[in-house]
Design an enzyme around this catalytic site. Sequence first.
Site, PDB file in Angstrom:
ATOM      1  N   GLU A 270       2.518 -14.390   6.480  1.00 21.30           N
ATOM      2  CA  GLU A 270       3.334 -14.109   7.663  1.00 21.30           C
ATOM      3  C   GLU A 270       2.613 -14.636   8.895  1.00 21.30           C
ATOM      4  O   GLU A 270       1.392 -14.428   9.002  1.00 21.30           O
ATOM      5  CB  GLU A 270       3.572 -12.597   7.796  1.00 21.30           C
ATOM      6  CG  GLU A 270       4.353 -12.029   6.620  1.00 21.30           C
ATOM      7  CD  GLU A 270       4.565 -10.507   6.703  1.00 21.30           C
ATOM      8  OE1 GLU A 270       4.100  -9.882   7.664  1.00 21.30           O
ATOM      9  OE2 GLU A 270       5.208  -9.963   5.801  1.00 21.30           O
TER      10      GLU A 270
ATOM     11  N   HIS B 289       9.602  -9.443   9.179  1.00 21.35           N
ATOM     12  CA  HIS B 289       8.876  -8.167   9.106  1.00 21.35           C
ATOM     13  C   HIS B 289       9.288  -7.258  10.278  1.00 21.35           C
ATOM     14  O   HIS B 289       8.446  -6.798  11.055  1.00 21.35           O
ATOM     15  CB  HIS B 289       7.359  -8.380   9.099  1.00 21.35           C
ATOM     16  CG  HIS B 289       6.612  -7.241   8.431  1.00 21.35           C
ATOM     17  ND1 HIS B 289       5.490  -7.403   7.693  1.00 21.35           N
ATOM     18  CD2 HIS B 289       6.868  -5.905   8.407  1.00 21.35           C
ATOM     19  CE1 HIS B 289       5.061  -6.232   7.240  1.00 21.35           C
ATOM     20  NE2 HIS B 289       5.895  -5.293   7.678  1.00 21.35           N
TER      21      HIS B 289
HETATM   22  P1  NAD Z   1       5.747   6.486  -0.065  1.00 22.21           P
HETATM   23  O1  NAD Z   1       4.297   6.598  -0.328  1.00 22.21           O
HETATM   24  O2  NAD Z   1       6.467   7.644   0.539  1.00 22.21           O
HETATM   25  O3  NAD Z   1       6.525   6.092  -1.416  1.00 22.21           O
HETATM   26  C1  NAD Z   1       6.079   5.102  -2.288  1.00 22.21           C
HETATM   27  C2  NAD Z   1       6.562   5.486  -3.681  1.00 22.21           C
HETATM   28  O4  NAD Z   1       6.311   4.397  -4.544  1.00 22.21           O
HETATM   29  C3  NAD Z   1       5.843   6.714  -4.277  1.00 22.21           C
HETATM   30  O5  NAD Z   1       6.794   7.686  -4.688  1.00 22.21           O
HETATM   31  C4  NAD Z   1       5.071   6.137  -5.460  1.00 22.21           C
HETATM   32  O6  NAD Z   1       4.987   7.046  -6.560  1.00 22.21           O
HETATM   33  C5  NAD Z   1       5.915   4.930  -5.806  1.00 22.21           C
HETATM   34  N1  NAD Z   1       5.215   3.881  -6.530  1.00 22.21           N
HETATM   35  C6  NAD Z   1       3.930   3.472  -6.381  1.00 22.21           C
HETATM   36  N2  NAD Z   1       3.681   2.445  -7.213  1.00 22.21           N
HETATM   37  C7  NAD Z   1       4.828   2.207  -7.910  1.00 22.21           C
HETATM   38  C8  NAD Z   1       5.204   1.270  -8.914  1.00 22.21           C
HETATM   39  N3  NAD Z   1       4.329   0.359  -9.376  1.00 22.21           N
HETATM   40  N4  NAD Z   1       6.481   1.318  -9.382  1.00 22.21           N
HETATM   41  C9  NAD Z   1       7.373   2.233  -8.916  1.00 22.21           C
HETATM   42  N5  NAD Z   1       7.064   3.150  -7.972  1.00 22.21           N
HETATM   43  C10 NAD Z   1       5.807   3.123  -7.468  1.00 22.21           C
HETATM   44  O7  NAD Z   1       5.915   5.186   0.842  1.00 22.21           O
HETATM   45  P2  NAD Z   1       7.127   4.846   1.838  1.00 22.21           P
HETATM   46  O8  NAD Z   1       6.897   5.484   3.153  1.00 22.21           O
HETATM   47  O9  NAD Z   1       8.409   5.066   1.126  1.00 22.21           O
HETATM   48  O10 NAD Z   1       6.889   3.276   2.041  1.00 22.21           O
HETATM   49  C11 NAD Z   1       7.037   2.373   0.963  1.00 22.21           C
HETATM   50  C12 NAD Z   1       6.468   1.023   1.349  1.00 22.21           C
HETATM   51  O11 NAD Z   1       7.272   0.438   2.392  1.00 22.21           O
HETATM   52  C13 NAD Z   1       5.078   1.099   2.024  1.00 22.21           C
HETATM   53  O12 NAD Z   1       4.050   1.206   1.093  1.00 22.21           O
HETATM   54  C14 NAD Z   1       5.020  -0.196   2.796  1.00 22.21           C
HETATM   55  O13 NAD Z   1       4.456  -1.192   1.967  1.00 22.21           O
HETATM   56  C15 NAD Z   1       6.480  -0.526   3.063  1.00 22.21           C
HETATM   57  N6  NAD Z   1       6.800  -0.496   4.495  1.00 22.21           N
HETATM   58  C16 NAD Z   1       7.346  -1.617   5.054  1.00 22.21           C
HETATM   59  C17 NAD Z   1       7.680  -1.633   6.399  1.00 22.21           C
HETATM   60  C18 NAD Z   1       8.333  -2.834   7.029  1.00 22.21           C
HETATM   61  O14 NAD Z   1       8.207  -3.027   8.232  1.00 22.21           O
HETATM   62  N7  NAD Z   1       9.050  -3.653   6.284  1.00 22.21           N
HETATM   63  C19 NAD Z   1       7.407  -0.515   7.188  1.00 22.21           C
HETATM   64  C20 NAD Z   1       6.884   0.618   6.588  1.00 22.21           C
HETATM   65  C21 NAD Z   1       6.571   0.627   5.237  1.00 22.21           C
END
Ligand code: NAD
Length: 303
Positions: A258, A277
């Site tokens: 990115e 993003h």
């Molecule tokens: P979270 O920790 O609440 O949920 C993540 C879930 O994924 C958990 O329930 C975990 O058990 C599950 N998990 C972990 N590894 C896994 C796998 N291999 N297969 C299936 N499930 C799996 O996180 P969240 O707040 O929901 O955020 C999720 C992701 O979104 C973050 O880790 C981040 O990378 C991404 N995010 C992106 C942006 C953006 O601007 N696009 C912003 C915030 C977060």
Amino acid sequence: MQVEYVGDLAPYDDEVAALAEVGADLTVIRAADGDALVDAARDADVIWLEWTPHLTRDVLARLPRLGLAIRWGVGYDQFDVAAATELGIAVANAPSYCTEDVAEHALALLLALSRQVVHRDRQGQQGLWRHGPAPHRRLAGSTVGVIGLGRIGGRVARIASAFGANVLGYDPVAPTIDAPVRLVNLEELLRESDFVSVHVPLTETSRYLFDTGTLALMKPHAALVNTSRGGIVRQEALVEALDAGRLGAAALDVFEQEPLPADNPLRGRDNVILTPHEGANSPQAVRDLRREVCGATVEWLRT
Ligand code: NAD
């Protein structure tokens, strides 16, 4: 006490005032690499880090006063958490400031794919008033697979089911979720879904979760939405699957590199939507992020 923000915070009067109450000064710095960060933040008790440079073991070890490092966002991709722990440096982030935003962004991408909004907009802008091939697929009655049912994935599942989609979920931690989601294994989710939205952190086990093998399990018309991290999808495998017609469409907010380079092969396709993003971005999210990080810092400085 000294707090260093590494990023683009502006204006920052509220944060300066909140920190002044606990006797701390806030400085905004920019650092091209770890050496520059060490030079600029030598006296820091607290660092807030937006994106770069990464807080590696080497960088952390050269910041002798540092007691708290906060990631200005979700996740710890930029931190060597193990090294910080060994060095007695506390770490924190703001895990929930943008849950609704990213969930809405994922749904916006999903709907944009299902209604071909971007492609149709190009036609509309050019005055091309003809019916093209049918829209990708109606969301109501389709099967939406949600991988990772945490904060964001759980919300995506609830909204998708409100649209009338049948929602399948896969999460190894077997979450409790207040939405009509049928929990299945990954293979079943990929084989049965018309849309797949991924919401997992980037870890050694989730890196390239979408590779040639997993993409091959998806229906040829299926669409993939990734708003989690670029490294979850192996880009070459995605390009190959799209080129071969083994995958219908993709919408991506995150990329391994990115900003996306000008010659990236995902650009310029009618069946691919690329957003820079932006999933977390809204005035409400930015407000919550600032409050969360500053509040955690004040609390830590008070103890
Ligand atoms: P979270 O920790 O609440 O949920 C993540 C879930 O994924 C958990 O329930 C975990 O058990 C599950 N998990 C972990 N590894 C896994 C796998 N291999 N297969 C299936 N499930 C799996 O996180 P969240 O707040 O929901 O955020 C999720 C992701 O979104 C973050 O880790 C981040 O990378 C991404 N995010 C992106 C942006 C953006 O601007 N696009 C912003 C915030 C977060």
